[in-house]
Design a protein around this motif. Structure first.
Motif, PDB file in Angstrom:
ATOM      1  N   GLU A 392       8.115 -18.372  19.017  1.00  0.00           N
ATOM      2  CA  GLU A 392       8.501 -18.186  20.420  1.00  0.00           C
ATOM      3  C   GLU A 392       9.236 -19.439  20.863  1.00  0.00           C
ATOM      4  OE1 GLU A 392       6.016 -16.443  24.006  1.00  0.00           O
ATOM      5  OE2 GLU A 392       5.616 -18.586  23.807  1.00  0.00           O
ATOM      6  N   LYS A 393      10.508 -19.306  21.153  1.00  0.00           N
ATOM      7  CA  LYS A 393      11.331 -20.460  21.512  1.00  0.00           C
ATOM      8  C   LYS A 393      10.986 -20.951  22.917  1.00  0.00           C
ATOM      9  CE  LYS A 393      14.791 -21.655  19.662  1.00  0.00           C
ATOM     10  NZ  LYS A 393      15.116 -22.787  18.779  1.00  0.00           N
ATOM     11  N   VAL A 394      11.055 -22.290  23.076  1.00  0.00           N
ATOM     12  CA  VAL A 394      10.904 -22.925  24.376  1.00  0.00           C
ATOM     13  C   VAL A 394      12.231 -23.609  24.692  1.00  0.00           C
ATOM     14  CG1 VAL A 394       9.692 -24.680  25.707  1.00  0.00           C
ATOM     15  CG2 VAL A 394       8.433 -23.258  24.083  1.00  0.00           C
ATOM     16  N   PRO A 395      12.915 -23.235  25.755  1.00  0.00           N
ATOM     17  CA  PRO A 395      14.229 -23.835  26.045  1.00  0.00           C
ATOM     18  C   PRO A 395      14.135 -25.346  26.222  1.00  0.00           C
ATOM     19  CG  PRO A 395      13.867 -21.883  27.397  1.00  0.00           C
ATOM     20  CD  PRO A 395      12.569 -22.182  26.721  1.00  0.00           C
ATOM     21  N   GLY A 396      15.118 -26.047  25.651  1.00  0.00           N
ATOM     22  CA  GLY A 396      15.210 -27.489  25.834  1.00  0.00           C
ATOM     23  C   GLY A 396      14.498 -28.321  24.794  1.00  0.00           C
ATOM     24  N   THR A 397      13.874 -27.699  23.797  1.00  0.00           N
ATOM     25  CA  THR A 397      13.169 -28.456  22.769  1.00  0.00           C
ATOM     26  C   THR A 397      13.196 -27.670  21.473  1.00  0.00           C
ATOM     27  OG1 THR A 397      11.033 -29.357  22.076  1.00  0.00           O
ATOM     28  CG2 THR A 397      10.993 -27.455  23.533  1.00  0.00           C
ATOM     29  N   GLY A 400       8.653 -24.880  19.525  1.00  0.00           N
ATOM     30  CA  GLY A 400       8.268 -23.737  20.343  1.00  0.00           C
ATOM     31  C   GLY A 400       6.783 -23.471  20.264  1.00  0.00           C
ATOM     32  N   ASN A 401       6.426 -22.210  20.435  1.00  0.00           N
ATOM     33  CA  ASN A 401       5.025 -21.783  20.404  1.00  0.00           C
ATOM     34  C   ASN A 401       4.811 -20.847  19.233  1.00  0.00           C
ATOM     35  OD1 ASN A 401       4.279 -23.165  22.806  1.00  0.00           O
ATOM     36  ND2 ASN A 401       5.126 -21.493  24.038  1.00  0.00           N
ATOM     37  N   ALA A 402       3.684 -21.042  18.565  1.00  0.00           N
ATOM     38  CA  ALA A 402       3.260 -20.138  17.508  1.00  0.00           C
ATOM     39  C   ALA A 402       2.038 -19.360  17.984  1.00  0.00           C
ATOM     40  CB  ALA A 402       2.960 -20.914  16.231  1.00  0.00           C
ATOM     41  N   LEU A 403       1.521 -18.496  17.130  1.00  0.00           N
ATOM     42  CA  LEU A 403       0.375 -17.680  17.534  1.00  0.00           C
ATOM     43  C   LEU A 403      -0.864 -18.511  17.861  1.00  0.00           C
ATOM     44  CD1 LEU A 403       0.776 -14.615  15.149  1.00  0.00           C
ATOM     45  CD2 LEU A 403       1.215 -14.741  17.590  1.00  0.00           C
ATOM     46  N   PRO A 404      -1.145 -19.635  17.168  1.00  0.00           N
ATOM     47  CA  PRO A 404      -2.285 -20.452  17.615  1.00  0.00           C
ATOM     48  C   PRO A 404      -2.115 -20.993  19.029  1.00  0.00           C
ATOM     49  CG  PRO A 404      -1.737 -20.992  15.354  1.00  0.00           C
ATOM     50  CD  PRO A 404      -0.661 -20.076  15.845  1.00  0.00           C
ATOM     51  N   ASP A 405      -0.871 -21.267  19.452  1.00  0.00           N
ATOM     52  CA  ASP A 405      -0.645 -21.706  20.828  1.00  0.00           C
ATOM     53  C   ASP A 405      -0.792 -20.545  21.808  1.00  0.00           C
ATOM     54  OD1 ASP A 405       0.187 -24.403  19.994  1.00  0.00           O
ATOM     55  OD2 ASP A 405       1.943 -23.378  19.209  1.00  0.00           O
ATOM     56  N   ILE A 406      -0.277 -19.379  21.430  1.00  0.00           N
ATOM     57  CA  ILE A 406      -0.313 -18.224  22.324  1.00  0.00           C
ATOM     58  C   ILE A 406      -1.733 -17.688  22.484  1.00  0.00           C
ATOM     59  CG2 ILE A 406       0.557 -15.877  22.634  1.00  0.00           C
ATOM     60  CD1 ILE A 406       3.046 -16.716  21.046  1.00  0.00           C
TER      61      ILE A 406
END
Length: 697
Positions: A392-397, A400-406
């Protein structure tokens, strides 16, 4: 101090700090600069704003392990240490979906020819000469000068035919070039690296694949010896390779929004044998390699350490870097821009570095205080060969986010509920025993809780001696696990919705509603593929397209066969494959059946039907080139069939004429003279009355 003096002092302090970290003064200013950049990148990633803690958390979640602090709290309570594993299951499901898109029979990329290939000047001149020759022939035959509009239409028709033939040739050329590129990818291990990359993508905040990387690799070839028997010959040749890189080993300039805009550092691990193999290889500094072997070769070199290395090594079942009994030698591989003055001081000549004040994009390998190799970067696009993206892309960096983050919160709640279920079921598996020490002699006990535990207590002084109070009693704890299971099921359902990886992707049979039927389950699977469209778009945009483009650039620079024209465009189709693969296959089969009629065959012709059969065969994973003949073979087959049909028609016509001639002969009882045809029929056929019938036939 003035601002300039303050900046100079900070640079000196930084150089001194990093030089002391190496244990001794570095051998060159270039080594000092790379060493300083490494510490800047490492310190940023290890800070609170970095992502080292997220990498470790993702690794623990996939391995179904608690972090040390949480585990200590659980053990202090003396409860169950069970781990729910919600994230690990979703990661496996996401990887399986992505593998179906990128590692099936159909390539997730392709080469398209230019939509309007230019018509060669020689073809245009040939068309002009052909039309002029036709006009001269008509004039010479006495037909007069043709209409200018007819000449223009004839010329335009020939040009259109030539353009169509040129487009077909460009498509065939692009198909051959695509096969050649795919051959390089397969031999270089790209698809193996891609499979490992797809494993990392749902787990870590970013996943990385590197390539093409040119390495000298041994190859085994078989030739015939003097006695005619096969003989093995080993040859070393340069080949391009691709590999998956661990997110723990990749660093880049802090603050950039895209990895292409910053410097990149990778941590490599060498053995003495690896360094021995580099001696004598062009481009490597033999003197520095030997110095590395003398100073670090016996005990190894682990100066390039990160705070996460020890726990990471434990999660990967590797030796701890604090011991390094294997004698591993760390090497920093640097890709970035360096001032020309530093490069000249290191050994670059003026032809490579004409301006000492400008920056130049280089590759360099640093071990300890020695740069063992440095060169101008071979990429014509001046970018490092590292391609990263996120689930999951995060704009500006770039991170991003992976499933452990989500699913972090749901994983924690699920762990808590599952531990409560196990603890409650264990406690309710047997009664608690209460023993009255006033009635029975006994001793005290500790306060641990477990099934069938005996609790010793003293009776109320008012009740002492009363026979109504039994000396031993039992208390059965309540079993609440059924309610806990309902709560756990709700958490899993929320994880399905939040992650967009439903449980039926991993084969769960707990389905309801549309999932109870085969068609309904197929519809739900199609919806899951559509949800992964964004993930596939990230892979296509950040990895597949630039990676294939970099390989294509290298092939254009080195190809001597003329196979690559330079006007092909890279086509990535992971998104289309993810959403439309099954739909396209079904529509292809429907089109194949719908056009199987004389009317459509008249429009398509054999060549159009051949193209349709080839596309359908390729779409279902069959060898279309073995099932469907080539255009040349089909044209030759059609020509032979036409010749055979023409010969058969001529033979039938001759037989019919002969039969008609025999029927026109006079009867034995009278009529025209034998051997002479009647006047009427011969006149209609344009044959003189006296012409013999046999002669006419």
């Amino acid at each position: 101090m003035s601002p300039a003096e303050l900046a100079e002092k900070e640079d000196r302090d930084r150089d001194e700090k990093y030089g002391q970290a190496l244990g001794e003064q570095v051998a060159s200013d270039l080594a000092n600069y790379i060493n300083r950049m490494w510490y800047v990148m490492r310190d940023h990633r290890s800070s609170a704003a970095g992502w080292n803690h997220r990498l470790l958390g993702a690794q623990r979640a996939f391995n179904r392990e608690y972090d040390p602090r949480k585990l200590a709290e659980i053990r202090e309570f003396a409860g169950s240490e069970v781990y729910a594993g919600i994230v690990a299951g979703k990661c496996r499901g996401a990887t399986s979906l992505l593998r179906e898109v990128y590692l099936e029979v159909e390539r997730p990329w392709g080469l398209d020819p230019t939509p309007e290939p230019s018509l060669p000047q020689s073809i245009q001149e040939a068309i002009q000469e052909l039309v002029q020759a036709e006009v001269r022939a008509m004039v010479a035959a006495g037909a007069g000068m043709p209409d200018p509009n007819a000449i223009r239409d004839r010329l335009q028709g020939l040009v259109n035919e030539a353009i169509g033939a040129n487009k077909r040739k460009a498509r065939e050329q692009a198909a051959r070039a695509e096969d050649a590129v795919d051959d390089y990818l397969a031999e270089g291990g790209f698809y193996t690296a891609l499979a490992e990359f797809l494993n990392d993508l749902p787990i870590f905040p970013f996943a990385c694949i590197k390539g093409p990387e040119v390495r000298v690799a041994p190859q085994m070839k078989w030739t015939k010896g003097p006695d005619g028997r096969p003989k093995a010959v080993q040859q070393n040749s340069a080949k391009m390779f691709w590999s998956r890189k661990s997110p723990f080993d990749i660093y880049w300039t802090p603050g950039v929004s895209d990895i292409r805009d910053g410097d990149v550092i990778e941590i490599n691990r060498y053995t003495r044998a690896d360094l021995n193999a580099l001696i004598g290889v062009p481009g490597y500094v033999e003197e520095n390699i030997r110095a590395v072997l003398r100073e670090y070769g016996t005990r190894g070199w682990k100066s390039w350490t990160d705070p996460t290395d020890s726990e990471r090594a434990r999660g990967e079942n590797r030796e701890s870097p604090s011991t390094n009994n294997s004698g591993i030698i760390d090497c920093v591989e640097f890709h970035g821009s360096v001032q020309g003055k530093l490069l000249r001081d290191w050994g670059f000549d003026e032809d490579d570095v004409p301006d000492p004040d400008l920056d130049y994009f280089i590759q360099a390998w640093l071990i300890g205080r020695y740069v063992i190799k440095a060169q101008l970067h071979p990429s014509p696009r001046k970018r490092a060969p590292y391609f990263i993206t996120s689930f999951e892309k995060v704009p500006g960096t770039p991170v991003g986010n992976a499933l452990p983050d989500i699913l972090g919160d749901h994983q924690d709640v699920g762990n808590g509920i599952l531990r409560a279920i196990v603890n409650n079921m264990a406690m309710s598996s047997g009664p608690q025993v209460m023993i009255n020490d006033d009635r029975i002699e006994g001793g005290g006990d500790n306060d641990d809780i477990y099934p069938w535990k005996r609790w010793h207590y003293r009776d109320n002084p008012m009740n002492r001696g009363s026979a109504a109070v039994p000396p031993v009693g039992f208390y059965q704890p309540q079993d609440n696990s059924s309610q806990y299971f309902v709560n756990y099921e709700k958490i899993c359902q929320q994880a399905d919705e939040l992650s967009a990886i439903p449980r039926y992707v991993t084969g769960s049979d707990r389905m309801g509603g549309a999932g109870r039927t085969a068609s309904g389950l197929a519809m739900l699977m199609g919806n899951a593929n559509k949800i992964l469209k964004n993930v596939c778009a990230n892979i296509d945009r950040d990895v597949m397209e630039p990676l294939i483009q970099m390989l294509y650039d290298f092939l254009l620079l080195t190809d001597q066969s003329g196979m690559f024209q330079g006007d092909e465009t890279i086509r990535v189709q992971g998104v289309q494959v993810a959403v439309q693969r099954e739909t396209e296959r079904q529509r292809q089969m429907e089109l194949l059946q719908a056009t199987n009629n004389p009317t459509d065959f008249t429009i398509m012709g054999p060549l159009g039907r051949r193209a349709l059969l080839g596309a359908v065969a390729k779409g279902v994973g069959l060898p279309g080139e073995e099932i469907v003949p080539t255009v040349e073979e089909l044209q030759d087959r059609l020509q032979k069939q036409a010749q055979a049909a023409q010969a058969q028609a001529q033979a039938a016509q001759a037989q019919q004429i002969e039969q008609e001639g025999e029927r026109s002969l006079p009867s034995p009882g009278g009529g025209p003279q034998a051997g002479t045809a009647p006047a009427g029929p011969n006149t209609d056929l344009g044959v003189p009355e006296s012409a013999p019938v046999r002669g006419m036939v």
